[in-house]
Design a protein around this motif. Structure first.
Motif, PDB file in Angstrom:
ATOM      1  N   VAL A   1      79.070 -28.264 -31.936  1.00  0.00           N
ATOM      2  CA  VAL A   1      78.309 -27.672 -30.821  1.00  0.00           C
ATOM      3  C   VAL A   1      78.420 -28.560 -29.590  1.00  0.00           C
ATOM      4  O   VAL A   1      78.663 -28.081 -28.474  1.00  0.00           O
ATOM      5  CB  VAL A   1      76.824 -27.468 -31.237  1.00  0.00           C
TER       6      VAL A   1
ATOM      7  N   SER B   1      77.809 -30.818 -43.483  1.00  0.00           N
ATOM      8  CA  SER B   1      78.099 -29.589 -42.746  1.00  0.00           C
ATOM      9  C   SER B   1      77.270 -29.507 -41.470  1.00  0.00           C
ATOM     10  O   SER B   1      77.791 -29.141 -40.420  1.00  0.00           O
ATOM     11  CB  SER B   1      77.798 -28.357 -43.605  1.00  0.00           C
ATOM     12  N   ILE B   2      75.985 -29.860 -41.592  1.00  0.00           N
ATOM     13  CA  ILE B   2      75.116 -29.789 -40.404  1.00  0.00           C
ATOM     14  C   ILE B   2      75.543 -30.808 -39.365  1.00  0.00           C
ATOM     15  O   ILE B   2      75.572 -30.527 -38.181  1.00  0.00           O
ATOM     16  CB  ILE B   2      73.641 -29.967 -40.827  1.00  0.00           C
TER      17      ILE B   2
ATOM     18  N   TYR C   1      80.227 -27.366 -26.098  1.00  0.00           N
ATOM     19  CA  TYR C   1      79.566 -27.268 -24.785  1.00  0.00           C
ATOM     20  C   TYR C   1      80.135 -28.264 -23.777  1.00  0.00           C
ATOM     21  O   TYR C   1      80.172 -27.979 -22.585  1.00  0.00           O
ATOM     22  CB  TYR C   1      78.046 -27.414 -24.929  1.00  0.00           C
TER      23      TYR C   1
ATOM     24  N   LEU D   1      78.477 -29.433 -37.773  1.00  0.00           N
ATOM     25  CA  LEU D   1      78.074 -28.322 -36.894  1.00  0.00           C
ATOM     26  C   LEU D   1      77.533 -28.860 -35.567  1.00  0.00           C
ATOM     27  O   LEU D   1      77.907 -28.406 -34.495  1.00  0.00           O
ATOM     28  CB  LEU D   1      77.017 -27.468 -37.587  1.00  0.00           C
ATOM     29  N   ARG D   2      76.679 -29.870 -35.677  1.00  0.00           N
ATOM     30  CA  ARG D   2      76.095 -30.455 -34.451  1.00  0.00           C
ATOM     31  C   ARG D   2      77.191 -31.033 -33.565  1.00  0.00           C
ATOM     32  O   ARG D   2      77.188 -30.830 -32.351  1.00  0.00           O
ATOM     33  CB  ARG D   2      75.073 -31.525 -34.811  1.00  0.00           C
TER      34      ARG D   2
END
Lengths: 437, 198
Positions: A13, A5-6, A17, A9-10
């Motif tokens: 992100v 998940s992390i 951006y 998520l990274r």
């Protein structure tokens, strides 16, 4: 599961951006259709033989060349350089340095900045100096007189920032010589002749002012007009005027056409001047990397919107102008802060915010000052003819306030007993416009 | 689970460490985003005479988290690398967590100071110093807490740990200066020409 998940998520992100930055870098607004329409209205050519702008440009031409010829050459050189994209500064300096300019010899005196400092008084007290200045600068005076034959005033605003700016100093000095000549006529007792000549000068500068399309030429034209008004008041108080002379003076000091005093026209011209200037300089030479931070359409739109706001302000009557201009006092004289467009057009947005805070309201005020000064001139003449004593002055000003009111407050003009002057105060700064009695 | 009590966390640095250890990595990422939001909002408020509120709010929520992520992924990494050179035992996860929770308070201190300066218009030097005291104390206590917990996690002596932290701070500043200089050089000497040459 949590690690996955992390990681997701990274990645999310980073993708988010990247999309944001690429979007902001590539996005630009659509150009304002009104701006496009206005900027592409064809302007009449500036090279016509009756254009006073060209004569102003060549006013200091060397002997053997007429001001028109020299001004025309200068303008053509700049136009050629702009068309070819060559270095304009070089061609300009080569024209200016090749031949010796005809410049004003001696020191031009200043007038009306204190009591008893008028042109008539100067002519009486310093006749030799005045004659010397006139004698040494006869050619400039003749050139000044010949300006009246030029019936047009058109500026090449489409040259943008490359538009040649004329040197006003010699013209202004020649204007003073011309007023010396008129003062001489008045001293001989020919007030009617003096007023007629002055009327011609006011008409000429009024015409220039009316047709100005940049702030610089507008402000330049207001300068001789201001001196002319003060001089008219001095002529009107030289002695009790006859009926025909009074009628002439009434014509000389008549209310100005709104187009003469208003800054709306020059501000519209400034919009075009800036638009074309950016087109010929910034956008023509910009590098791709600059385009990421400086978007053409967004910047042009913002500049245009700024000018439109100023034009609306300039179109207001003086009293309404005051209330509108004062509403922005708390914002350090700026109308607008950098907004959301800063995200996709940071440099252009900052530039447009800086440009719009360059004290344009002060220029608009200068136009309104002209009408106020005209009223002060009339009050001076009337006070003299009605033999108003200093202690009666306030009552006199109050009685005349309907016709000759303070342009900014709408009330009566003020009396400064210590200085012996009548005046009105500026609306958006601490200065005053005054006339010594 | 340990509760976040500001007074306890500030007075006893170990509490902050216990607290950060008890939270998930996802929460720590959120905290970094929040620190970034506080920092960007504080900077935006300081420039509110030039920027509209709409821009400040949008920029805060759009770029605040990014600023938080960038700082929190860079600084703890430098700290970790430098610590290892000094013989430190902390993992990257340790430095990352300690940094996140400590610097949340620094971001908050910055925001608090900016808000006070918004309310007070043009204060005198004395009033300005007085009003900045709460934020300065909060920030200093947060840095103290960060230093204590980092040195403890690295299992280094105070001198070695302190030296490592100073070096980390200097390297971080140099990194930022280097990035700014690189952008300036690219702009100054024509990135477009170089890009074309490629």
């Amino acid at each position: 599961m949590a690690v996955l998940s992390i990681k997701k998520l990274r990645l999310g992100v980073i993708v988010f951006y990247c999309v944001i930055f690429v979007g902001l870098a590539l996005y630009d607004e659509r150009p304002d259709p009104n701006m496009i329409r206005e900027m592409n209205v064809p302007l009449a050519a500036c090279t016509g033989p009756g254009n006073a702008y060209i004569v102003f440009l060549g006013f200091e031409s060397p002997k053997g060349k007429t001001p028109y010829e020299w001004g025309f050459t200068k303008l053509q050189e700049v136009e050629k350089a702009v068309a070819n994209g060559t270095e304009i500064a070089e061609s300009r300096s080569s024209i200016d340095s090749k031949e010796e300019r005809l410049i004003f010899k001696g020191e031009r005196p200043t007038f009306y900045d204190k009591k008893d400092n008028g042109i008539l008084k100067y002519i009486s007290a310093h006749s030799a100096e005045a004659a010397k200045l006139t004698g040494e600068n006869r050619e400039l005076l003749n050139r000044y007189k010949s300006l009246r034959t030029y019936t047009e005033f058109r500026e090449p605003v489409d040259l943008g920032y490359y538009m040649p700016i004329f040197m006003f100093s010699s013209i202004r000095s020649a204007h003073v010589l011309y007023l010396f000549e008129i003062a001489g006529t008045a001293k001989e007792g020919n007030i009617a002749g003096a007023l007629e000549a002055l009327q011609g000068d006011i008409d000429f500068w009024g015409h220039i002012s009316q047709n100005s399309t940049t702030l610089i030429s507008k402000l330049v034209s207001l300068s001789p007009l201001t001196t002319d008004i003060r001089f008219a008041a001095e002529l009107g108080t030289i002695r009790r005027l006859r009926v025909n002379e009074m009628a002439q003076l009434r014509n000389v000091l008549r209310s100005f056409d709104n187009r003469i005093a208003s800054m709306a026209g020059p501000l519209r011209g400034e919009a075009r001047y800036m638009y074309k200037g950016a087109e010929l300089s910034i956008y023509r030479n910009s590098r791709p990397i600059e385009g990421l931070f400086f978007k053409r359409n967004a910047t042009d739109n913002r500049m245009y919107a700024n000018i439109r706001q100023l034009v609306r302000l300039a179109e207001l009557p003086s009293e309404k102008f005051v209330s509108q201009a004062k509403a922005h006092e708390g914002e350090k004289n700026t109308f607008r802060k950098a907004g959301i467009p800063f995200l996709y057009n940071p440099l252009g947005e900052i530039l447009s915010v800086i440009v719009q805070s360059q004290g344009h309201t002060t220029y608009i005020q200068r136009g309104h000052d002209l009408e106020g000064l005209r009223r002060l001139a009339w009050l001076k003449v009337l006070a003299k003819h009605e033999n108003v004593r200093p202690e009666q002055m306030e009552r006199f000003l109050n009685a005349r306030s309907a016709e000759f009111k303070d342009p900014y407050t709408g009330g009566a003009m003020k009396w400064d007993a210590n200085k012996g002057s009548i005046y009105f105060e500026h609306a958006i700064d601490d200065n005053r416009v005054e006339m010594f009695l | 689970m340990t509760k976040f009590r500001l007074n306890t966390v500030l007075v006893n640095p170990q509490t902050l460490k216990d607290f950060s250890d008890a939270r998930t990595e996802m929460t720590t990422i959120g905290i970094n985003a929040l620190t970034g939001i506080f920092t960007v909002l504080a900077a935006g408020l300081a420039m509110s005479s030039f920027f509209t509120n709409g821009l400040i709010i949008l920029a805060t929520f759009l770029f605040g988290p990014l600023v938080g992520f960038l700082i929190s992924s860079t600084y703890p990494r430098i700290e970790w690398v430098v610590g290892r050179k000094f013989g430190g035992k902390a993992s990257l996860n340790d430095t990352y967590r300690i940094f996140a929770w400590s610097f949340l308070l620094v971001g908050f201190a910055l925001l608090f100071y900016s808000l006070i300066m918004q309310v007070i218009d043009k204060p005198s030097v004395a009033v300005g110093v007085l009003l900045s005291l709460p934020s300065a104390v909060l920030a200093l206590l947060a840095i103290r807490s960060y230093s204590y917990n980092t040195i403890a996690a690295q299992k280094l002596t105070a001198t070695r740990g302190g030296a490592g932290m100073v070096i980390t701070a200097v390297l971080f500043v140099l990194l930022i200066a280097g990035c700014v200089s690189l952008i300036w050089l690219l702009y100054r000497y024509g990135a477009s020409e170089n890009i074309k040459a490629l």
